[in-house]
Design a protein around this motif. Sequence first.
Motif, mmCIF file in Angstrom:
data_model
loop_
_atom_site.group_PDB
_atom_site.id
_atom_site.type_symbol
_atom_site.label_atom_id
_atom_site.label_comp_id
_atom_site.label_asym_id
_atom_site.label_seq_id
_atom_site.Cartn_x
_atom_site.Cartn_y
_atom_site.Cartn_z
ATOM 1 N N ALA A 181 5.879 -13.141 0.817
ATOM 2 C CA ALA A 181 5.890 -13.612 2.137
ATOM 3 C C ALA A 181 7.427 -13.177 2.649
ATOM 4 O O ALA A 181 8.401 -13.387 1.774
ATOM 5 C CB ALA A 181 5.938 -15.116 2.300
ATOM 6 N N THR A 182 7.603 -13.221 3.666
ATOM 7 C CA THR A 182 8.949 -12.663 4.555
ATOM 8 C C THR A 182 9.218 -11.114 4.228
ATOM 9 O O THR A 182 10.152 -10.529 5.105
ATOM 10 C CB THR A 182 10.208 -13.204 4.229
ATOM 11 N N ALA A 183 8.467 -10.461 3.255
ATOM 12 C CA ALA A 183 9.008 -8.976 2.840
ATOM 13 C C ALA A 183 8.401 -8.023 4.129
ATOM 14 O O ALA A 183 7.513 -8.391 4.852
ATOM 15 C CB ALA A 183 8.179 -8.378 1.737
ATOM 16 N N LEU A 184 9.303 -6.963 4.454
ATOM 17 C CA LEU A 184 9.043 -6.085 5.447
ATOM 18 C C LEU A 184 8.113 -5.174 5.116
ATOM 19 O O LEU A 184 8.191 -4.525 3.954
ATOM 20 C CB LEU A 184 10.500 -5.282 5.877
ATOM 21 N N THR A 185 6.972 -4.716 5.835
ATOM 22 C CA THR A 185 6.391 -3.463 5.453
ATOM 23 C C THR A 185 5.775 -2.780 6.819
ATOM 24 O O THR A 185 6.279 -3.483 7.884
ATOM 25 C CB THR A 185 4.936 -4.024 4.602
ATOM 26 N N SER A 186 5.335 -1.746 6.867
ATOM 27 C CA SER A 186 5.260 -1.029 8.041
ATOM 28 C C SER A 186 4.317 -1.894 9.165
ATOM 29 O O SER A 186 4.287 -1.564 10.267
ATOM 30 C CB SER A 186 4.550 0.397 7.587
ATOM 31 N N TYR A 236 0.970 -1.101 0.001
ATOM 32 C CA TYR A 236 0.062 -0.021 -0.056
ATOM 33 C C TYR A 236 1.068 1.298 -0.089
ATOM 34 O O TYR A 236 1.499 1.446 0.863
ATOM 35 C CB TYR A 236 -0.840 -0.134 1.260
ATOM 36 N N GLY A 237 1.062 2.019 -1.207
ATOM 37 C CA GLY A 237 1.950 3.041 -1.204
ATOM 38 C C GLY A 237 1.146 4.317 -0.425
ATOM 39 O O GLY A 237 1.927 4.870 0.329
ATOM 40 N N MET A 238 -0.108 4.614 -0.966
ATOM 41 C CA MET A 238 -0.504 5.853 -0.604
ATOM 42 C C MET A 238 -0.642 6.096 0.780
ATOM 43 O O MET A 238 -0.519 7.040 1.456
ATOM 44 C CB MET A 238 -1.935 6.101 -1.312
ATOM 45 N N THR A 239 -0.828 5.074 1.418
ATOM 46 C CA THR A 239 -1.098 5.124 3.076
ATOM 47 C C THR A 239 0.290 4.932 3.891
ATOM 48 O O THR A 239 0.203 4.845 4.880
ATOM 49 C CB THR A 239 -1.928 4.210 3.344
ATOM 50 N N GLY A 240 1.225 4.602 3.134
ATOM 51 C CA GLY A 240 2.705 4.458 3.846
ATOM 52 C C GLY A 240 3.261 3.167 4.012
ATOM 53 O O GLY A 240 4.107 3.013 4.611
ATOM 54 N N GLY A 241 2.967 2.315 3.142
ATOM 55 C CA GLY A 241 3.770 0.980 2.936
ATOM 56 C C GLY A 241 3.190 -0.053 3.950
ATOM 57 O O GLY A 241 4.303 -0.777 4.624
ATOM 58 N N GLN A 242 1.933 -0.373 3.917
ATOM 59 C CA GLN A 242 1.442 -1.406 4.780
ATOM 60 C C GLN A 242 1.222 -2.833 3.791
ATOM 61 O O GLN A 242 1.457 -2.533 2.639
ATOM 62 C CB GLN A 242 -0.080 -0.911 5.178
ATOM 63 N N VAL A 243 1.350 -3.928 4.675
ATOM 64 C CA VAL A 243 1.274 -5.206 3.834
ATOM 65 C C VAL A 243 0.037 -5.125 3.145
ATOM 66 O O VAL A 243 -1.157 -4.701 3.239
ATOM 67 C CB VAL A 243 1.286 -6.244 4.866
ATOM 68 N N GLY A 244 0.087 -5.950 1.746
ATOM 69 C CA GLY A 244 -1.083 -5.867 1.016
ATOM 70 C C GLY A 244 -1.201 -7.492 0.467
ATOM 71 O O GLY A 244 -0.507 -8.088 1.148
#
Lengths: 108, 393, 291
Positions: C146-151, C133-141
């Motif tokens: 799998a394993t990637a970091l998000t906010s 999720y780019g617009m909201t600041g980098g949350q998991v989508g």
Amino acid sequence: MHSEAKPAEGAAEATTSTRSRRPRGTIVLKPERCKGCGFCIAFCPPKVLAFSAEFNALGYHPPELIRPEGCTGCDLCGLYCPDFAIYGVMLKDSTTPPADAARAEETT
Amino acid sequence: MKADPRGVLAGVHFLDGDQACAEGALAAGCRFAAGYPITPSTEIVERFAQRVPLLGGMFLQMEDELAASIAIQGAVWAGAKAFTVTSGPGFSLMMEHIGYAAMTETPCVIVDVQRGGPSTGLPTLPAQGDMQQARWGSHGDYEIIALAPNSPQECFDLTIEAFNLAEQYRTPVLVMMDEIVGHMTERVVIPPADQIEIVPRRYTTKPPADYRPFAPEADLVPAMARAGQGYRFHITGLTHDERGYPTTNVAAHDRLVRRLVAKIRNDATRLTRVEEHFLEDAEVIVLAYGITSRVALRAVQMARARGIAAGLLRPILIWPFPEARLRQLASRAGLSGILVAEINLGQIVREVERCVGGRVPVRLAGHAGGSVHHPQELFETIVEMAQAVEIER
Amino acid sequence: MSTEVYLPPNPVEALLRTDRMPHIWCPGCGIGTTMNCFARALQQARLDLDKVVIVSGIGCSGRVAGYANLDSFHTTHGRAIPFATGLKLANPELTVVVYSGDGDLIAIGGNHFIHAARRNVDLKVICVNNFIYGMTGGQVGPTTPATALTSTTPYGCPEQPFNLPYLAESAGAVYVARWTAYHVRQITHSMVEMFRKRGFCFLEILSPCPTLYQRRNRLGDGLEAMKYYKEASVTRHGAPTKEVAISFQGPILVGKFVDIERPTYLELLNQQLARTLEAQYTGCIEDHVRS
């Protein structure tokens, strides 16, 4: 630095000198839109682009044509540029405007 | 403009409110509906789905109410008149798109056949518990138009009215039915098409180069374009300027939201539609709407038979609230109180209290839902209110 | 004489609302790149731009509609497809393009996505998948590997992402392709194919999010993402979509996976009504809207 509707210097030279290698294409820049991602430079097949030393108003270094004679006008830079700041044209198609050229120019 | 006769089933019919509502939509020129099944509203789209293919239209059953309430807006921008119907739980899901329609000024109609709530509540039984949700349910500031029919005949008439108001003000219009009105069967007279007035869509007459999609006309409502006509317009739920372009400018936001509210609020008096009984000398006014108004009228008649000067005020168009008329009545000498009867535990009564401003006592005859009030119960309250004044005197 | 050299305009300019440039996308974001392809594809397909409508949802990719000089609708979050469905069915002569992001189309709008594909509504769905999720600041989508970091997965994403081509094909899409923002010519070609095809068409474009996905996962800038796409992509047209799932920085199968024929919703509706109602049936909503 080249800007919209003004062809790269190499292109102009090409029309006056037939002796040097004639560039097949050139690029057109809207430097004020560039955000300096470097896509055009990295993926230019003949590698004719580089970051210029100049800053634009957004604080980025727009690209410049460092080897005009190598540009093929393939427009891959135009396809990659996420900021619609650069595109390529083939000069063989460009010296005679098509019938609707005036109209096409209006849209830019 | 007169109704398209192909959609008007002129004649005398015996219909329930849901069926009459579907006929109203067809008569109004609606040729597109999207919906999701929910009791007690489903019969509306069942009839619509039966009839509309013969008129060159369609019903599309969507995957949920979110989809239904936005699919109709896509159809509207393609040029169709469109509506969706639902009940409480689906109405809750539609709130986001009521806001989108208000913000993008998309004319459309949403029918809510109210049932007992909260949550799944009483699917097959009546309530009037969505009245404030109708007014305030979507986030942010906007004004809304809502109608409250009390008979199958009115389900027909007011659905046409809803489509007309939607076009006139470019706003979503809500038809707030209830389970009893939806399911009761009565005589419904459908007039011939040439007696049905239809408000056409307000399409711009300007060429694309001069068109600004959100530049208001004199009545604060902008003229529409539709997709595919070369206008190349942009529609967004973001705050936008007159070109339709997004902006975060506070002044532009203020201008837009104030206009969205004012285009309806400024016309509140012109929009007032009320039915009045025995109000000339009324000491006790009963205010009721929808199905409850029929029970309330019975109670008022019982009071009159006992010599109590009771009267009935029925808002037919409930949002914007008939504030001016109520204020006028409340300031009259000899009025001892207003009794608000509604099938919820106090929604429209809040609006009445606000309008009356403490000038006369306001009392609520609430009901949690599942049935209508008993007329006897309302009658007794009227008597109590009248006696209380007698004692004071 | 340089003044005699005529240079045709950038093909993308005809598609842009130039008065809204520069756009809001970050340096190195690939969404603009996909718009170049879109512009060239529209030109190559020789579509009448007055009859092309673009519908977006919410998010970074949702802003495409606002920059495209077409009849354009920036709808609510996740609801671009049902809006587009109403638009298309009420005026079938329109070419309706849905252009949005992975979170919008597949998470909040996932239900609409599968049902529109099932019905085979004639929509051209372009999903710019930046894994976050780019617009909201980098949350998991729904597509975060799998394993990637998000906010919101600061210790790594534990979820299995959707394999979008597999999802689209299973739900009934008649055309399914995947490319990355590196594959500009192939994207353009796929878009042209979609414009020429009837039915629910789906194009997934993997695209860099340098500001949030790349940075948080220490994957460099947008250019680094593009180089990864270049190196990790393997073109396999017709690959079974079940096999094209994406793993964190793993190989990426790209290509045209599905291209089949199936009647659209409107064709089936018209057939059904004509068969059942016979002479009573005089046609679909189109005629009414045009009148």
